[in-house]
Design a protein around this motif. Sequence first.
Motif, PDB file in Angstrom:
ATOM      1  N   LEU A 120      52.047   9.646  -9.485  1.00  0.00           N
ATOM      2  CA  LEU A 120      51.141   9.930  -8.448  1.00  0.00           C
ATOM      3  C   LEU A 120      51.250  11.339  -7.760  1.00  0.00           C
ATOM      4  O   LEU A 120      50.335  11.891  -7.376  1.00  0.00           O
ATOM      5  CB  LEU A 120      50.640   9.011  -7.260  1.00  0.00           C
ATOM      6  CG  LEU A 120      50.372   7.505  -7.804  1.00  0.00           C
ATOM      7  CD1 LEU A 120      50.371   6.550  -6.844  1.00  0.00           C
ATOM      8  CD2 LEU A 120      49.150   7.529  -8.912  1.00  0.00           C
ATOM      9  N   GLY A 121      52.578  11.807  -7.885  1.00  0.00           N
ATOM     10  CA  GLY A 121      52.866  12.976  -7.112  1.00  0.00           C
ATOM     11  C   GLY A 121      52.667  13.150  -5.637  1.00  0.00           C
ATOM     12  O   GLY A 121      52.661  14.271  -5.294  1.00  0.00           O
ATOM     13  N   LEU A 122      52.667  11.924  -5.040  1.00  0.00           N
ATOM     14  CA  LEU A 122      52.773  12.350  -3.484  1.00  0.00           C
ATOM     15  C   LEU A 122      54.285  12.264  -3.098  1.00  0.00           C
ATOM     16  O   LEU A 122      55.076  11.929  -3.514  1.00  0.00           O
ATOM     17  CB  LEU A 122      52.566  10.780  -2.904  1.00  0.00           C
ATOM     18  CG  LEU A 122      50.772  10.355  -3.461  1.00  0.00           C
ATOM     19  CD1 LEU A 122      50.607   8.667  -2.846  1.00  0.00           C
ATOM     20  CD2 LEU A 122      49.945  11.178  -2.856  1.00  0.00           C
ATOM     21  N   SER A 123      54.084  13.234  -2.226  1.00  0.00           N
ATOM     22  CA  SER A 123      55.394  13.793  -1.479  1.00  0.00           C
ATOM     23  C   SER A 123      55.832  12.581  -0.453  1.00  0.00           C
ATOM     24  O   SER A 123      55.022  11.675  -0.103  1.00  0.00           O
ATOM     25  CB  SER A 123      55.227  14.990  -0.641  1.00  0.00           C
ATOM     26  OG  SER A 123      54.304  14.685   0.454  1.00  0.00           O
ATOM     27  N   MET A 124      57.084  12.837   0.193  1.00  0.00           N
ATOM     28  CA  MET A 124      57.514  11.695   0.912  1.00  0.00           C
ATOM     29  C   MET A 124      56.392  11.778   2.313  1.00  0.00           C
ATOM     30  O   MET A 124      56.201  10.651   2.620  1.00  0.00           O
ATOM     31  CB  MET A 124      58.942  12.060   1.589  1.00  0.00           C
ATOM     32  CG  MET A 124      59.426  11.194   2.544  1.00  0.00           C
ATOM     33  SD  MET A 124      61.228  11.658   3.205  1.00  0.00           S
ATOM     34  CE  MET A 124      62.064  11.175   1.589  1.00  0.00           C
TER      35      MET A 124
END
Length: 292
Positions: A120-124
């Motif tokens: 999904l490529g979501l950052s922390m």
Amino acid sequence: MDKIQLKALAKINLGLDVLRRREDGYHEVKMIMQTIGLHDDLEIRKTKTPGIQVKTNLYYLPTNENNLVYKAAKLLMDEFQIQDGVSIQLKKRIPVAAGMAGGSSDGAAVLWGINQMYGLGLSMQALMERGVRLGADVPYCIQRGTALAEGIGEKLSVLPPMPKCTILIAKPGISVSTKFVYENLHANDLKPEQHPDVDSMIEAMRQKDLGLLCSRMGNVLETVTIPAYPVINEIKRTMMDNGAIGSMMSGSGPTVFGIFDSPAAAKQAVKAVRAAKLAKQICLTTPYNVKR
């Protein structure tokens, strides 16, 4: 990636202050949170059957939308319209309802795992922003390490790592309602000396001074729980009598932790707590510090 295995790490509160009760009913806090090595194990698998299946080794835990693991998976799967199903196997080791953020850490691990499995490529930071919808501790459980938590627990600042030590965890065979603790705290009536000096604890961490850190530890919620559940104080006293350089209740309890600069002393304290039959769950662990 069709499956992923994860560790959901527990936390303790080295310092916990409640500054005031707000008009909306929430409490403003100032806490030092520390991740420790004690963990639950999770395995997430893709399934051809749509939906979310949760299985756990504890019969009394919910496996539906009342479990944060389920809620975390649903949150991302709904947002990103994931059509696959997922099966989540949860093996609990962290004491349940014990002030150690076990459920929050499980939810945090699932957010991280779904993000990885589906690319999904979501950052922390993006995961933490979603995590706060599940609970105030979830963003911290995504970030991990040593942190100052403010607001209702969602405002996080990274702190210097906790010095090396051995940590003894002991949960007595009682359950403490977080709601009961906060309803009986009367935060706006606390005396100045009842508030722990969190700022001096932060300075001790900067100096990497474990002894000074332990001498400053405090949890304002003990003013409610110890009178109601004296066993908490008995565990603390037993740990201190057997070599702990600091001992305190974590969160709203009832788990008690002791900090030891000697592994041998920690093992002796385990024997003493067991012999006195003060706790149902006992384990030794260490701080988990994140390399940044």
